[in-house]
Design a protein around this motif. Structure first.
Motif, PDB file in Angstrom:
ATOM      1  N   VAL A 138       0.848  -1.201   0.000  1.00 31.96           N
ATOM      2  CA  VAL A 138       0.000   0.000   0.000  1.00 31.96           C
ATOM      3  C   VAL A 138       0.877   1.242   0.000  1.00 31.96           C
ATOM      4  CG1 VAL A 138      -1.658   1.349   1.350  1.00 31.96           C
ATOM      5  CG2 VAL A 138      -1.996  -1.109   1.067  1.00 31.96           C
ATOM      6  N   ALA A 139       1.922   1.236   0.833  1.00 35.39           N
ATOM      7  CA  ALA A 139       2.836   2.375   0.880  1.00 35.39           C
ATOM      8  C   ALA A 139       3.517   2.588  -0.473  1.00 35.39           C
ATOM      9  CB  ALA A 139       3.879   2.153   1.973  1.00 35.39           C
ATOM     10  N   LYS A 140       3.911   1.498  -1.105  1.00 38.26           N
ATOM     11  CA  LYS A 140       4.565   1.603  -2.411  1.00 38.26           C
ATOM     12  C   LYS A 140       3.633   2.232  -3.439  1.00 38.26           C
ATOM     13  CE  LYS A 140       6.829  -1.240  -5.950  1.00 38.26           C
ATOM     14  NZ  LYS A 140       7.220  -2.629  -6.343  1.00 38.26           N
ATOM     15  N   GLU A 141       2.367   1.797  -3.438  1.00 41.06           N
ATOM     16  CA  GLU A 141       1.395   2.337  -4.394  1.00 41.06           C
ATOM     17  C   GLU A 141       1.152   3.824  -4.145  1.00 41.06           C
ATOM     18  OE1 GLU A 141      -0.409   0.784  -6.964  1.00 41.06           O
ATOM     19  OE2 GLU A 141       0.975  -0.899  -6.714  1.00 41.06           O
ATOM     20  N   LEU A 142       1.221   4.227  -2.890  1.00 37.04           N
ATOM     21  CA  LEU A 142       0.995   5.632  -2.541  1.00 37.04           C
ATOM     22  C   LEU A 142       2.253   6.476  -2.724  1.00 37.04           C
ATOM     23  CD1 LEU A 142      -1.169   5.280   0.685  1.00 37.04           C
ATOM     24  CD2 LEU A 142      -1.908   6.233  -1.501  1.00 37.04           C
TER      25      LEU A 142
END
Length: 256
Positions: A49-53
């Motif tokens: 999720v952090a990577k996508e954000l």
């Protein structure tokens, strides 16, 4: 002194101090749902999720305490897709079956949803709206409040199971045909007369090709058994509209 437990819904979305957050819980939720839609529930992690954000994993803990919070947010977001503006028609069984059908449609849009670990109170704001709608559909039913809650819980469990079966069934038609052939062969050997009798009753009948018809028929039967025979189940003769059966009993009301 033990700290009071909190949920993602009662925890402030941002602290009173510090810079404004770059993202919101809604952003995290949208990304997590998209990841799950693409790759299943296992694709959802705090790191991904952090990577996508485009942010660091540690920064996500400003919004949620961990993956369970993320699952709560995802579940509630899908609950918000279920149309609760549909007017109730006053037939509790029909209204609940229609609600269940809309809930199953949401499950089919998000095939990962039946894989969310079940919890009795995994409820957020939209899930509570869903519960309120279901209870309003049963407002005229003379059953204890706890029984109505059990009916909603059972209905939700059946929705998840039917959705799971429909999702998996679309992936394993060959296995289903082989299993049906095995059942037919085993029943014909004479060791299972009741199974053979049921299969003989079905001989010549067209199989239920539409899973939605099977779902609605089954839900109608189950809910009719739970809801329609309300006076016998509640063990009361007269309960004023809106009055809980347990309250009526404690007040000295009539009982059978």
């Amino acid at each position: 002194m033990a700290q009071e437990p909190v949920t993602v819904w009662t925890r402030a979305e941002r602290g009173a101090r510090g810079p404004l957050p770059a993202h919101s819980r809604a952003d995290l939720t949208a990304v997590a749902v998209e990841l799950a839609d693409r790759g299943g529930l296992s694709a959802v992690s705090m790191r991904q999720v952090a990577k996508e954000l485009g942010t660091g994993q540690a920064s996500l803990y400003r919004y949620v305490s961990g993956r369970e919070d993320l699952l709560d947010l995802m579940t509630d977001a899908v609950a918000g897709e279920i149309d609760l503006e549909v007017p109730l028609h006053g037939d509790p069984v029909a209204d609940l079956v229609a609600l269940a059908a809309r809930a199953k449609a949401a499950h089919l849009r998000h095939p990962w949803l039946p894989d969310i670990p079940p919890e009795p109170l995994r409820l957020g704001p939209r899930s509570v709206d869903y519960l309120e709608y279901a209870l309003r559909a049963m407002a005229s039913v003379r059953l204890p409040g706890r029984t109505k809650m059990e009916i909603v819980a059972l209905m939700s469990a059946l929705v998840a199971q039917f959705a799971r079966a429909e999702i998996q069934g679309g992936r394993a038609t060959g296995r289903q045909a082989a299993q049906a052939a095995y059942l037919s062969q085993t029943a014909s050997q004479g060791d299972h007369p009741h199974v053979a009798a049921v299969m003989a009753d079905q001989h010549g009948e067209a199989p239920t090709a539409d899973p939605q018809q099977l779902f609605e028929r089954t839900m109608h039967r189950v809910l009719t058994g739970l809801v329609v025979d309300d006076i016998t189940a509640a063990d009361v003769e007269d309960v004023a509209p809106g009055e809980d059966v347990e309250t009526q009993r404690e007040g000295g009301g009539h009982t059978r």
